[in-house]
Write an enzyme that holds these catalytic residues in place. Sequence first.
Site, PDB file in Angstrom:
ATOM      1  N   HIS A 211      48.209  33.829  37.669  1.00  0.00           N
ATOM      2  CA  HIS A 211      47.475  35.058  37.367  1.00  0.00           C
ATOM      3  C   HIS A 211      48.026  36.277  38.090  1.00  0.00           C
ATOM      4  O   HIS A 211      48.014  37.384  37.554  1.00  0.00           O
ATOM      5  CB  HIS A 211      45.982  34.878  37.703  1.00  0.00           C
ATOM      6  CG  HIS A 211      45.682  34.801  39.166  1.00  0.00           C
ATOM      7  ND1 HIS A 211      45.842  33.641  39.895  1.00  0.00           N
ATOM      8  CD2 HIS A 211      45.241  35.742  40.053  1.00  0.00           C
ATOM      9  CE1 HIS A 211      45.499  33.865  41.153  1.00  0.00           C
ATOM     10  NE2 HIS A 211      45.136  35.137  41.285  1.00  0.00           N
ATOM     11  N   ASP A 212      48.534  36.107  39.287  1.00  0.00           N
ATOM     12  CA  ASP A 212      49.012  37.253  40.079  1.00  0.00           C
ATOM     13  C   ASP A 212      50.525  37.388  40.070  1.00  0.00           C
ATOM     14  O   ASP A 212      51.075  38.145  40.878  1.00  0.00           O
ATOM     15  CB  ASP A 212      48.536  37.111  41.535  1.00  0.00           C
ATOM     16  CG  ASP A 212      47.192  37.798  41.764  1.00  0.00           C
ATOM     17  OD1 ASP A 212      46.775  38.601  40.904  1.00  0.00           O
ATOM     18  OD2 ASP A 212      46.557  37.526  42.799  1.00  0.00           O
ATOM     19  N   LYS A 215      52.390  40.684  40.442  1.00  0.00           N
ATOM     20  CA  LYS A 215      52.487  41.403  41.723  1.00  0.00           C
ATOM     21  C   LYS A 215      53.903  41.377  42.292  1.00  0.00           C
ATOM     22  O   LYS A 215      54.208  42.143  43.221  1.00  0.00           O
ATOM     23  CB  LYS A 215      51.506  40.808  42.739  1.00  0.00           C
ATOM     24  CG  LYS A 215      50.056  41.143  42.420  1.00  0.00           C
ATOM     25  CD  LYS A 215      49.115  40.600  43.489  1.00  0.00           C
ATOM     26  CE  LYS A 215      47.666  40.986  43.203  1.00  0.00           C
ATOM     27  NZ  LYS A 215      46.733  40.453  44.221  1.00  0.00           N
ATOM     28  N   HIS A 240      49.604  45.078  37.477  1.00  0.00           N
ATOM     29  CA  HIS A 240      50.166  43.740  37.664  1.00  0.00           C
ATOM     30  C   HIS A 240      49.790  42.745  36.565  1.00  0.00           C
ATOM     31  O   HIS A 240      50.592  41.856  36.256  1.00  0.00           O
ATOM     32  CB  HIS A 240      49.837  43.187  39.059  1.00  0.00           C
ATOM     33  CG  HIS A 240      48.464  42.619  39.211  1.00  0.00           C
ATOM     34  ND1 HIS A 240      47.379  43.380  39.595  1.00  0.00           N
ATOM     35  CD2 HIS A 240      47.990  41.347  39.056  1.00  0.00           C
ATOM     36  CE1 HIS A 240      46.313  42.603  39.662  1.00  0.00           C
ATOM     37  NE2 HIS A 240      46.651  41.373  39.353  1.00  0.00           N
ATOM     38  N   HIS A 264      43.060  38.537  33.179  1.00  0.00           N
ATOM     39  CA  HIS A 264      42.310  37.919  34.288  1.00  0.00           C
ATOM     40  C   HIS A 264      41.473  38.920  35.086  1.00  0.00           C
ATOM     41  O   HIS A 264      40.610  38.504  35.872  1.00  0.00           O
ATOM     42  CB  HIS A 264      43.248  37.143  35.207  1.00  0.00           C
ATOM     43  CG  HIS A 264      44.035  37.981  36.164  1.00  0.00           C
ATOM     44  ND1 HIS A 264      45.250  38.552  35.835  1.00  0.00           N
ATOM     45  CD2 HIS A 264      43.797  38.337  37.459  1.00  0.00           C
ATOM     46  CE1 HIS A 264      45.711  39.227  36.882  1.00  0.00           C
ATOM     47  NE2 HIS A 264      44.849  39.115  37.882  1.00  0.00           N
ATOM     48  N   ASP A 293      37.871  32.650  40.687  1.00  0.00           N
ATOM     49  CA  ASP A 293      38.526  33.591  41.594  1.00  0.00           C
ATOM     50  C   ASP A 293      37.517  34.132  42.611  1.00  0.00           C
ATOM     51  O   ASP A 293      37.821  34.261  43.799  1.00  0.00           O
ATOM     52  CB  ASP A 293      39.131  34.741  40.791  1.00  0.00           C
ATOM     53  CG  ASP A 293      39.919  35.704  41.664  1.00  0.00           C
ATOM     54  OD1 ASP A 293      40.755  35.236  42.448  1.00  0.00           O
ATOM     55  OD2 ASP A 293      39.690  36.928  41.556  1.00  0.00           O
TER      56      ASP A 293
END
Length: 383
Positions: A211-212, A215, A240, A264, A293
């Site tokens: 999901h990240d 970044k 991101h 997300h 999360d």
Amino acid sequence: MGQDRVFIVDDDELILRALARILDGAGFRTRCYVSPEEALAALDRDPPAVIISDYMMPTMDGVTFLKQARARLPDAARILCTAAEDFRVALQAVNSGEVYRIISKPWHQQELLATVTQAIDAARLRRENERLTGEVQRQNDQLREINLRLEEMVRERTQALLEGLISALDYRDAETQWHSRRVSLYARRLAQQLGIGEPEITTIEHGALLHDIGKIGVRDGVLLKPGPLADDEWIEMKRHPELGWHLLQRVDYLRTASIIVLQHQERWDGQGYPARLRGEEIVVGARIFHVVDTLDAMTSDRPYRRARPLADARAEVLRCRGTQFDPAVVDAFLAVPPEEWERIRLDVETVAVLSADLAERPPLAVRDVPRSPPDLLARRTQA
């Protein structure tokens, strides 16, 4: 099966000799039987390509005999030789599939030879078709096995790719290290609770794990800034999800999971980003991720605060039911026993400790390696 062998069955020996003379003269190999029972017994040891049978015989009529012959030797072509008065019965046998052709008595020699030749050709074509069908089946089985091996290779290489991507992000953002692995397992468990099956459940796990990943494209000065972000920095940070989505478009196997990455940060009430999607406009995998999360964020230590109890996280998820979170996903989350969430967290923490321990220590001899992760975890705790 003899490719040109012909069985002739008739209780009249004169007819047997006459038929055999014509067929032998044309190059066929004949076997003659005055008894249907004797002919049936010979089928297994000397199978013919064609069986010619009289209709009216004392112990068994020709249709019954050919029906039994078909059960024992279905590939042989069956021909009924009958007088005109029995033609209606013979025609019924043809229609029922017991008989390939009918030869009338008295027969015409050329018609007889043509019928037997066609019957042998039909039997040969049937055998060739069965051979080709078997060959195609064997090739299909081989292709299926090759495809399974290729799929396994893709899974292995994709898993290696996932680990590499997550490790790259972990090196940049140590604050959230192991966060992605925890939420991916949380997401799988919550998806199971919602009754989602494969392959969707693995897609959800991959989407949560990555999901990240976007970044990676955010500047260190923004990603690692210890204080609040300025407006322009916050705009960069909010890019991101789209950066991650674009990155995963290059990997076919992860393209379905990329939608979860893109969405997300969306919220059930439409107050999220980047597209301000609302309700079921958001894919279920992203709705699941949003809940887990929050679970992980609240129950993990951060530099600016200590982890809070799981009960607090459950209360917060319930409080935001219908606003931040999908109500159905919240209900499924609350239905999972709390100890299951704790077990998942402990499993990841154990792996994290083992990884750190192995990274810090020189290589061990085989005899020095602890037998189980708990042994190693206990040794590290005592050190």
